[in-house]
Enzyme design. Structure first.
Site, mmCIF file in Angstrom:
data_model
loop_
_atom_site.group_PDB
_atom_site.id
_atom_site.type_symbol
_atom_site.label_atom_id
_atom_site.label_comp_id
_atom_site.label_asym_id
_atom_site.label_seq_id
_atom_site.Cartn_x
_atom_site.Cartn_y
_atom_site.Cartn_z
ATOM 1 N N SER A 1 33.577 36.965 41.078
ATOM 2 C CA SER A 1 34.824 37.351 40.404
ATOM 3 C C SER A 1 34.420 38.133 39.154
ATOM 4 C CB SER A 1 35.667 36.125 40.066
ATOM 5 O OG SER A 1 35.139 35.393 38.999
ATOM 6 N N HIS B 1 35.916 31.384 44.366
ATOM 7 C CA HIS B 1 34.716 30.590 44.672
ATOM 8 C C HIS B 1 34.970 29.528 45.732
ATOM 9 C CE1 HIS B 1 33.177 31.654 40.385
ATOM 10 N NE2 HIS B 1 33.068 32.658 41.232
ATOM 11 N N GLN C 1 40.202 29.043 39.171
ATOM 12 C CA GLN C 1 38.825 29.132 39.682
ATOM 13 C C GLN C 1 37.949 27.938 39.272
ATOM 14 O OE1 GLN C 1 36.593 33.043 39.729
ATOM 15 N NE2 GLN C 1 35.432 32.016 38.133
ATOM 16 N N GLU C 2 38.090 27.494 37.997
ATOM 17 C CA GLU C 2 37.184 26.449 37.520
ATOM 18 C C GLU C 2 37.944 25.391 36.730
ATOM 19 O OE1 GLU C 2 33.942 28.430 35.460
ATOM 20 O OE2 GLU C 2 33.929 30.014 36.991
ATOM 21 N N GLU D 1 30.200 27.131 43.154
ATOM 22 C CA GLU D 1 29.476 26.755 41.940
ATOM 23 C C GLU D 1 29.060 25.290 41.914
ATOM 24 O OE1 GLU D 1 31.222 28.211 38.311
ATOM 25 O OE2 GLU D 1 30.619 30.255 38.818
ATOM 26 N N ASP E 1 38.621 27.921 33.704
ATOM 27 C CA ASP E 1 38.463 29.370 33.792
ATOM 28 C C ASP E 1 39.443 29.830 34.856
ATOM 29 O OD1 ASP E 1 37.803 31.992 34.050
ATOM 30 O OD2 ASP E 1 35.738 31.689 34.721
ATOM 31 N N GLU F 1 39.460 29.954 29.669
ATOM 32 C CA GLU F 1 38.738 31.223 29.835
ATOM 33 C C GLU F 1 39.548 32.172 30.707
ATOM 34 O OE1 GLU F 1 34.741 30.686 31.321
ATOM 35 O OE2 GLU F 1 34.738 32.675 32.226
ATOM 36 N N ASP G 1 35.839 36.598 29.325
ATOM 37 C CA ASP G 1 34.709 36.834 30.240
ATOM 38 C C ASP G 1 34.859 38.243 30.824
ATOM 39 O OD1 ASP G 1 32.823 36.864 32.262
ATOM 40 O OD2 ASP G 1 33.771 35.327 33.482
ATOM 41 N N LYS H 1 26.947 36.366 29.581
ATOM 42 C CA LYS H 1 26.227 36.381 30.860
ATOM 43 C C LYS H 1 25.249 37.546 30.832
ATOM 44 C CE LYS H 1 30.046 34.901 33.928
ATOM 45 N NZ LYS H 1 31.243 35.433 34.647
ATOM 46 N N HIS I 1 26.082 30.929 33.668
ATOM 47 C CA HIS I 1 25.460 31.285 34.943
ATOM 48 C C HIS I 1 26.389 32.234 35.708
ATOM 49 C CE1 HIS I 1 27.827 28.000 37.310
ATOM 50 N NE2 HIS I 1 28.569 28.582 36.409
ATOM 51 N N ARG I 2 26.065 32.526 36.970
ATOM 52 C CA ARG I 2 26.962 33.242 37.862
ATOM 53 C C ARG I 2 27.212 32.379 39.105
ATOM 54 N NH1 ARG I 2 28.219 38.524 36.019
ATOM 55 N NH2 ARG I 2 30.033 38.037 37.320
ATOM 56 N N SER I 3 28.208 32.803 39.885
ATOM 57 C CA SER I 3 28.548 31.962 41.051
ATOM 58 C C SER I 3 27.475 32.024 42.136
ATOM 59 C CB SER I 3 29.913 32.355 41.606
ATOM 60 O OG SER I 3 29.965 33.730 41.870
ATOM 61 N N LYS J 1 27.878 27.066 30.596
ATOM 62 C CA LYS J 1 28.456 26.852 31.922
ATOM 63 C C LYS J 1 27.316 26.963 32.930
ATOM 64 C CE LYS J 1 31.835 29.684 32.889
ATOM 65 N NZ LYS J 1 33.092 30.144 33.534
HETATM 66 P P1 PGA Z 1 31.339 34.940 38.903
HETATM 67 O O1 PGA Z 1 32.306 33.894 38.211
HETATM 68 O O2 PGA Z 1 29.929 34.553 38.622
HETATM 69 O O3 PGA Z 1 31.698 34.843 40.367
HETATM 70 O O4 PGA Z 1 31.696 36.281 38.331
HETATM 71 C C1 PGA Z 1 31.995 33.193 37.060
HETATM 72 C C2 PGA Z 1 33.071 33.286 36.031
HETATM 73 O O5 PGA Z 1 34.122 33.915 36.258
HETATM 74 O O6 PGA Z 1 32.890 32.752 34.933
HETATM 75 ZN ZN ZN Z 2 34.856 33.508 34.077
#
Ligand code: PGA
Ligand code: ZN
Length: 402
Positions: free
Chosen positions: A40, A149, A157-158, A198, A230, A271, A298, A323, A351-353, A374
């Site tokens: 994402s 994810h 998402q989170e 994740e 998030d 987020e 982000d 990131k 991190h990343r997904s 994260k």
């Molecule tokens: P991504 O998602 O690593 O898939 O971009 C992580 C986030 O949105 O924080």
């Molecule tokens: Zn994010």
């Protein structure tokens, strides 16, 4: 420092996609770095170079060919010199020619070589370079995965458990206990509980509130824990409206929903509450809720020093997600941290997904004294590696101070 040899290869990330891993040698020293990959993503991220089939053969060839040749017999006295050299060699704004993944793998491996040369831990090297005070970050543990994810089984998402104990050892222990407890709770309703990208659980609920009712129950067991989300709202946008559980929300209605959630549950952070294009709504939410919770950007700022400056001018947010692969070098990541601190904001390293076993973000978070990190749910080894590295860093820090 002179590099004597450059090797790179393809390894698998947590989604089983190829990603680049690079090894540099300088005399007796050797260091390796591998690069994660997002799903994402923000539109202004530095570009990871992918072959047509999704592989990283070209990125690897760029590192072992053009970059290795250009490094030649050059002597770099610090990481900034190397990073500027790599950016110039690439020659694009977004690192699309050589690839941000290719460039960052060299930059991180080189940071490790400098740390080894000085015989100091990586987090200490980062703190010295950034001129920051190292400190333990809070853990932002993504315990329930949704959005892109997890096939949108949950709209957000989170759903994150924030743990901020005195020591990382305690925080990691609580994260494990809470994660196990949550798993037991969820399995009573859903015996076949899937895991998302994740490394968190991926349940299905028919209300927006349900995950937070469960999390509030978990959080009530410990004093230094709270909830964050998030929304990754780029992924929820449809036309001018946001879609959550098939219901459409205008930006103002979504702001009302967030207000309701933070009034009802012990929230610490939100987020990407809105899409990166919906900038006015960021200013509105930060003004309205920014004293009660931190509003983290982000996709809106993508670890880009210029975009962070712009966000500060418009008061879009009051915290920045950091990131490294969104910008593509260690030095520019540190610049982004400086811009964030200059704005008076907090940093959350992420991190990343699609992740690897590389633990650079743990050293980065500790080295810059980030507010949080994260590193994902606890059901994937590549996420656990970061938590274990954080514990090791804490031991190193104690030894160094003795
Ligand atoms: P991504 O998602 O690593 O898939 O971009 C992580 C986030 O949105 O924080
Ligand atoms: Zn994010």
């Amino acid at each position: 420092m002179r590099i004597n040899s450059v090797h790179a290869r393809a390894i698998s990330d947590t989604r089983g996609r190829e990603t680049i891993e690079t090894t540099l040698r300088a005399g007796e020293l050797e260091a390796t770095a591998s690069i994660p990959s997002g799903k994402s993503t923000g539109s202004k991220e530095a570009k990871e170079l992918r072959d047509e089939d999704g592989g990283v053969t070209t990125a690897i060839r760029n590192v072992t060919g053009e970059v290795a040749n250009a490094l030649g017999e050059r002597d770099f006295s610090n990481i900034e010199e190397l990073d500027s050299f790599l950016c110039e060699l690439d020659g694009t704004q977004d690192k699309s020619r050589l690839g941000a993944n290719a460039i960052l793998s060299v930059s991180i491996a080189m940071a490790r070589l400098f740390a080894q040369k000085e015989n100091i831990p990586l987090w200490r090297f980062i703190a010295n370079t950034a001129k920051t005070i190292p400190a333990a970050p809070r853990l932002f543990v993504n315990v329930m995965n949704g959005g892109a994810h997890a096939n949108f089984r949950l709209p957000i998402q989170e759903q994150i458990l924030v743990v901020g104990e005195e020591t990382l050892k305690e925080s990691v222990t609580i994260a494990h206990e809470a994660f196990t407890q949550l798993g037991d709770m969820l399995r009573t309703e859903l015996p076949d509980l899937p895991i998302g990208d994740e490394g968190g659980y991926s349940p299905v609920f028919d209300t927006i509130e349900r995950p937070f009712e469960l999390l509030a129950d978990i959080v009530s067991k410990w004093s230094n824990t709270s909830i964050a989300i998030d929304s990754a709202a780029n992924e929820l946008l449809d036309g001018n409206e946001y879609v959550l559980l098939k219901k459409r929300y205008t930006s103002d209605e979504l702001l009302e929903l967030y207000t309701h959630l933070i009034e009802r549950f012990p929230f610490h952070a939100i987020e990407d509450p809105f899409a990166e294009s919906d900038k006015e709504s960021f200013t509105k939410i930060t003004e309205k809720l920014g004293k009660k919770v931190i509003i983290i950007g982000d996709d809106l700022i993508v670890t880009n020093p210029k975009l962070i400056e712009d966000a500060a001018t418009h008061k879009y947010i009051n915290a920045a997600l950091i990131k490294p692969n969104q910008i593509g070098t260690v030095s520019e990541t540190i610049d982004a941290v400086h811009k964030t601190y200059e704005a008076g904001w907090r940093t959350v390293v992420s991190h990343r997904s699609g992740e690897t076993y590389d633990t650079f973000i743990a050293d980065l978070a500790y080295g810059i004294g980030a507010h949080g990190i994260k590193a994902g749910g606890l059901a994937q080894q590549q996420r656990l590696a970061k938590y274990e590295r954080l514990r090791a860093i804490e031991r190193e820090a104690t030894e160094l101070s003795m």
